[in-house]
Motif scaffolding. Structure first.
Motif, PDB file in Angstrom:
ATOM      1  N   GLY A  90       0.793  -1.226   0.000  1.00 12.89           N
ATOM      2  CA  GLY A  90       0.000   0.000   0.000  1.00 12.89           C
ATOM      3  C   GLY A  90       0.821   1.271   0.000  1.00 12.89           C
ATOM      4  O   GLY A  90       0.399   2.296   0.553  1.00 12.89           O
ATOM      5  N   LEU A  91       1.984   1.248  -0.654  1.00 12.66           N
ATOM      6  CA  LEU A  91       2.844   2.432  -0.688  1.00 12.66           C
ATOM      7  C   LEU A  91       2.219   3.571  -1.493  1.00 12.66           C
ATOM      8  O   LEU A  91       2.550   4.746  -1.271  1.00 12.66           O
ATOM      9  N   PHE A  92       1.303   3.224  -2.406  1.00 10.79           N
ATOM     10  CA  PHE A  92       0.651   4.257  -3.212  1.00 10.79           C
ATOM     11  C   PHE A  92      -0.127   5.229  -2.324  1.00 10.79           C
ATOM     12  O   PHE A  92      -0.137   6.441  -2.590  1.00 10.79           O
ATOM     13  N   LEU A  93      -0.782   4.735  -1.287  1.00  3.27           N
ATOM     14  CA  LEU A  93      -1.530   5.611  -0.384  1.00  3.27           C
ATOM     15  C   LEU A  93      -0.594   6.586   0.324  1.00  3.27           C
ATOM     16  O   LEU A  93      -0.948   7.751   0.531  1.00  3.27           O
ATOM     17  N   GLN A  94       0.609   6.144   0.669  1.00  2.00           N
ATOM     18  CA  GLN A  94       1.584   7.052   1.276  1.00  2.00           C
ATOM     19  C   GLN A  94       2.016   8.116   0.284  1.00  2.00           C
ATOM     20  O   GLN A  94       2.208   9.286   0.658  1.00  2.00           O
ATOM     21  N   TRP A  95       2.145   7.749  -0.992  1.00  2.00           N
ATOM     22  CA  TRP A  95       2.469   8.742  -2.018  1.00  2.00           C
ATOM     23  C   TRP A  95       1.355   9.774  -2.168  1.00  2.00           C
ATOM     24  O   TRP A  95       1.629  10.955  -2.381  1.00  2.00           O
ATOM     25  N   VAL A  96       0.114   9.331  -2.065  1.00  2.00           N
ATOM     26  CA  VAL A  96      -1.011  10.263  -2.141  1.00  2.00           C
ATOM     27  C   VAL A  96      -0.968  11.249  -0.980  1.00  2.00           C
ATOM     28  O   VAL A  96      -1.142  12.466  -1.155  1.00  2.00           O
ATOM     29  N   ILE A  97      -0.718  10.748   0.224  1.00  2.00           N
ATOM     30  CA  ILE A  97      -0.648  11.620   1.402  1.00  2.00           C
ATOM     31  C   ILE A  97       0.492  12.626   1.258  1.00  2.00           C
ATOM     32  O   ILE A  97       0.337  13.820   1.558  1.00  2.00           O
ATOM     33  N   ASN A  98       1.640  12.154   0.778  1.00  2.00           N
ATOM     34  CA  ASN A  98       2.772  13.058   0.582  1.00  2.00           C
ATOM     35  C   ASN A  98       2.450  14.147  -0.438  1.00  2.00           C
ATOM     36  O   ASN A  98       2.761  15.334  -0.225  1.00  2.00           O
ATOM     37  N   THR A  99       1.816  13.761  -1.535  1.00  2.00           N
ATOM     38  CA  THR A  99       1.497  14.734  -2.581  1.00  2.00           C
ATOM     39  C   THR A  99       0.496  15.762  -2.084  1.00  2.00           C
ATOM     40  O   THR A  99       0.631  16.966  -2.362  1.00  2.00           O
ATOM     41  N   VAL A 100      -0.524  15.307  -1.369  1.00  2.70           N
ATOM     42  CA  VAL A 100      -1.508  16.244  -0.817  1.00  2.70           C
ATOM     43  C   VAL A 100      -0.842  17.203   0.163  1.00  2.70           C
ATOM     44  O   VAL A 100      -1.124  18.417   0.169  1.00  2.70           O
ATOM     45  N   LEU A 101       0.067  16.696   0.979  1.00  5.77           N
ATOM     46  CA  LEU A 101       0.773  17.554   1.945  1.00  5.77           C
ATOM     47  C   LEU A 101       1.638  18.582   1.224  1.00  5.77           C
ATOM     48  O   LEU A 101       1.562  19.790   1.513  1.00  5.77           O
ATOM     49  N   TYR A 102       2.451  18.117   0.277  1.00 10.67           N
ATOM     50  CA  TYR A 102       3.345  19.041  -0.427  1.00 10.67           C
ATOM     51  C   TYR A 102       2.548  20.096  -1.197  1.00 10.67           C
ATOM     52  O   TYR A 102       2.853  21.298  -1.126  1.00 10.67           O
ATOM     53  N   ALA A 103       1.546  19.658  -1.937  1.00  8.82           N
ATOM     54  CA  ALA A 103       0.816  20.572  -2.821  1.00  8.82           C
ATOM     55  C   ALA A 103      -0.050  21.543  -2.040  1.00  8.82           C
ATOM     56  O   ALA A 103      -0.100  22.741  -2.358  1.00  8.82           O
ATOM     57  N   PHE A 271       1.883  -2.518 -15.557  1.00  2.00           N
ATOM     58  CA  PHE A 271       1.517  -1.450 -16.468  1.00  2.00           C
ATOM     59  C   PHE A 271       0.094  -0.958 -16.211  1.00  2.00           C
ATOM     60  O   PHE A 271      -0.159   0.249 -16.152  1.00  2.00           O
ATOM     61  N   SER A 272      -0.848  -1.859 -16.068  1.00  2.00           N
ATOM     62  CA  SER A 272      -2.230  -1.467 -15.784  1.00  2.00           C
ATOM     63  C   SER A 272      -2.337  -0.796 -14.418  1.00  2.00           C
ATOM     64  O   SER A 272      -3.117   0.145 -14.240  1.00  2.00           O
ATOM     65  N   THR A 273      -1.544  -1.257 -13.471  1.00  2.00           N
ATOM     66  CA  THR A 273      -1.559  -0.648 -12.145  1.00  2.00           C
ATOM     67  C   THR A 273      -1.038   0.783 -12.197  1.00  2.00           C
ATOM     68  O   THR A 273      -1.597   1.692 -11.564  1.00  2.00           O
ATOM     69  N   VAL A 274       0.027   1.012 -12.946  1.00  2.00           N
ATOM     70  CA  VAL A 274       0.585   2.361 -13.065  1.00  2.00           C
ATOM     71  C   VAL A 274      -0.399   3.283 -13.764  1.00  2.00           C
ATOM     72  O   VAL A 274      -0.591   4.444 -13.354  1.00  2.00           O
ATOM     73  N   ILE A 275      -1.048   2.808 -14.820  1.00  2.00           N
ATOM     74  CA  ILE A 275      -2.013   3.643 -15.544  1.00  2.00           C
ATOM     75  C   ILE A 275      -3.210   3.972 -14.661  1.00  2.00           C
ATOM     76  O   ILE A 275      -3.683   5.119 -14.627  1.00  2.00           O
ATOM     77  N   THR A 276      -3.695   2.987 -13.925  1.00  2.00           N
ATOM     78  CA  THR A 276      -4.819   3.244 -13.021  1.00  2.00           C
ATOM     79  C   THR A 276      -4.410   4.195 -11.901  1.00  2.00           C
ATOM     80  O   THR A 276      -5.188   5.067 -11.488  1.00  2.00           O
ATOM     81  N   GLY A 277      -3.178   4.071 -11.408  1.00  2.00           N
ATOM     82  CA  GLY A 277      -2.689   5.016 -10.415  1.00  2.00           C
ATOM     83  C   GLY A 277      -2.601   6.428 -10.962  1.00  2.00           C
ATOM     84  O   GLY A 277      -2.867   7.400 -10.242  1.00  2.00           O
ATOM     85  N   SER A 278      -2.246   6.551 -12.231  1.00  2.00           N
ATOM     86  CA  SER A 278      -2.224   7.872 -12.858  1.00  2.00           C
ATOM     87  C   SER A 278      -3.616   8.466 -12.931  1.00  2.00           C
ATOM     88  O   SER A 278      -3.805   9.677 -12.735  1.00  2.00           O
ATOM     89  N   LEU A 279      -4.612   7.634 -13.204  1.00  2.00           N
ATOM     90  CA  LEU A 279      -5.999   8.109 -13.226  1.00  2.00           C
ATOM     91  C   LEU A 279      -6.440   8.571 -11.840  1.00  2.00           C
ATOM     92  O   LEU A 279      -7.079   9.624 -11.700  1.00  2.00           O
ATOM     93  N   VAL A 280      -6.089   7.798 -10.828  1.00  2.00           N
ATOM     94  CA  VAL A 280      -6.454   8.179  -9.460  1.00  2.00           C
ATOM     95  C   VAL A 280      -5.757   9.477  -9.055  1.00  2.00           C
ATOM     96  O   VAL A 280      -6.324  10.318  -8.335  1.00  2.00           O
ATOM     97  N   SER A 281      -4.537   9.698  -9.548  1.00  2.00           N
ATOM     98  CA  SER A 281      -3.764  10.870  -9.132  1.00  2.00           C
ATOM     99  C   SER A 281      -4.347  12.182  -9.641  1.00  2.00           C
ATOM    100  O   SER A 281      -4.071  13.243  -9.054  1.00  2.00           O
ATOM    101  N   ILE A 282      -5.130  12.153 -10.729  1.00  2.00           N
ATOM    102  CA  ILE A 282      -5.697  13.401 -11.253  1.00  2.00           C
ATOM    103  C   ILE A 282      -7.091  13.689 -10.698  1.00  2.00           C
ATOM    104  O   ILE A 282      -7.620  14.785 -10.904  1.00  2.00           O
ATOM    105  N   VAL A 283      -7.672  12.733  -9.994  1.00  2.00           N
ATOM    106  CA  VAL A 283      -9.011  12.936  -9.444  1.00  2.00           C
ATOM    107  C   VAL A 283      -9.037  14.096  -8.439  1.00  2.00           C
ATOM    108  O   VAL A 283      -9.940  14.948  -8.488  1.00  2.00           O
ATOM    109  N   PRO A 284      -8.074  14.215  -7.497  1.00  2.00           N
ATOM    110  CA  PRO A 284      -8.106  15.371  -6.581  1.00  2.00           C
ATOM    111  C   PRO A 284      -8.003  16.712  -7.292  1.00  2.00           C
ATOM    112  O   PRO A 284      -8.633  17.690  -6.856  1.00  2.00           O
TER     113      PRO A 284
END
Length: 307
Positions: A90-103, A271-284
């Motif tokens: 679940g490291l992706f969730l930590q990346w989301v938290i970091n991005t929200v904090l930084y941005a 590859f599908s996981t990375v693409i889906t993660g990219s989709l999730v990253s633009i939702v916020p």
């Protein structure tokens, strides 16, 4: 002899309505050409988003064996989402938290600083104000990649590399935001309003915070969104500043995950996981634009009222 004049006293005939001006063929062709160009521009921006949505519903096999702009044989969106949030513990969730904090921290502070600086340049005169504003305009033309290495050396000397501050602090300065707020404050805030507040005994900081800042609402939101998107999509600065994967933002984390998938050598194909993660990253970002657009509409309505 009685001489009659050439004029008569008969009433003039009623004026007829002028025929409606028809659209010239050249103007019609020009409008058609502009419409086509606008549709092409819309497709240019929408097509990558459509591909991202479609590709997020495919498995790794369908991703390379089916048409890219349409859905695959099976609908794997839910499985891809589960993979996004479970791979690597679940490291992706930590990346989301970091991005929200930084941005979020960078965007809030950057918009406040840019608003204060723009207000000062627009409403105050002080020695060197024109020179300082010219330097800020010159900073807009300097690419951020040219400042990455000096920034790294400076933060490395201060011992701030591989910390959240190494991403947040460089993002607090927005030369374009200062320029935008300076131009906006010059017209949005009346000098007579400031003088009236001074007569009532208000201090300069109170005038800025309670009067000027509220009138600059649409401009503040614009600078906030610019800073939010810039920090959210920043890749090069976190790449050179951070070493620990637990501190990565989404851009660097997904890029590292993509590189591991493309390397082969027994690595897991994600590859599908990375693409889906990219989709999730633009939702916020989409949510932020939808929530904050009402402040733009309110600002346009206020500006349309005649004093």
């Amino acid at each position: 002899m009685h001489i009659t004049s050439g004029t008569t006293n008969e009433p003039a005939p009623p004026a007829t309505l002028a025929p409606r001006k028809r659209l010239r063929p050249r103007e019609s062709q020009r409008s058609t050409l502009l419409t086509v160009l606008l549709w092409l521009c819309a497709l240019y921006f929408i097509l990558p988003l459509f591909w991202l949505i479609v590709a997020s519903t495919k498995s790794n096999t369908d991703l390379f064996s089916t048409f890219g702009l349409w859905f695959g044989k099976s609908f794997e969106l839910w499985n891809n989402l589960v993979s996004v949030f479970t791979v690597r513990d679940g490291l992706f969730l930590q990346w989301v938290i970091n991005t929200v904090l930084y941005a979020s921290v960078s965007a809030v502070i950057a918009s406040i600083l840019a608003t204060a600086a723009g207000y000062a340049f627009a409403k105050y005169q002080f020695p060197g104000d024109k020179l300082l504003f010219s330097i800020i305009l010159g900073a807009i033309m300097i690419p951020l990649t040219a400042l990455a290495l000096p920034t790294y050396l400076l933060f490395n000397t201060a011992g701030l590399t591989n910390t959240p501050w190494s991403v947040i602090l460089p993002s607090l300065v927005s030369p374009f935001g200062v320029y935008l707020m300076r131009v906006y404050a010059a017209d949005a805030i009346s000098d007579s309003l400031i003088e009236a507040a001074r007569v009532d005994g208000a201090g300069e900081f109170r005038i800025f915070w309670q009067v000027g800042f509220r009138l600059l609402g649409p401009g503040v939101v614009t600078v906030f969104l610019f800073a939010l998107v810039a920090t959210w999509n920043n890749y090069f600065l976190p790449l050179i500043m951070l070493n620990s994967s637990s501190l990565y933002p989404l851009t660097v984390g997904l890029a590292q995950q993509q590189a591991a998938s493309a390397a082969g050598g027994g690595a897991q194909a994600l590859f599908s996981t990375v693409i889906t993660g990219s989709l999730v990253s633009i939702v916020p970002l989409i949510i932020a634009f939808l929530v904050l657009q009402r402040y733009w509409q309110a600002g346009l309505t206020t500006g349309g009222v005649k004093e």
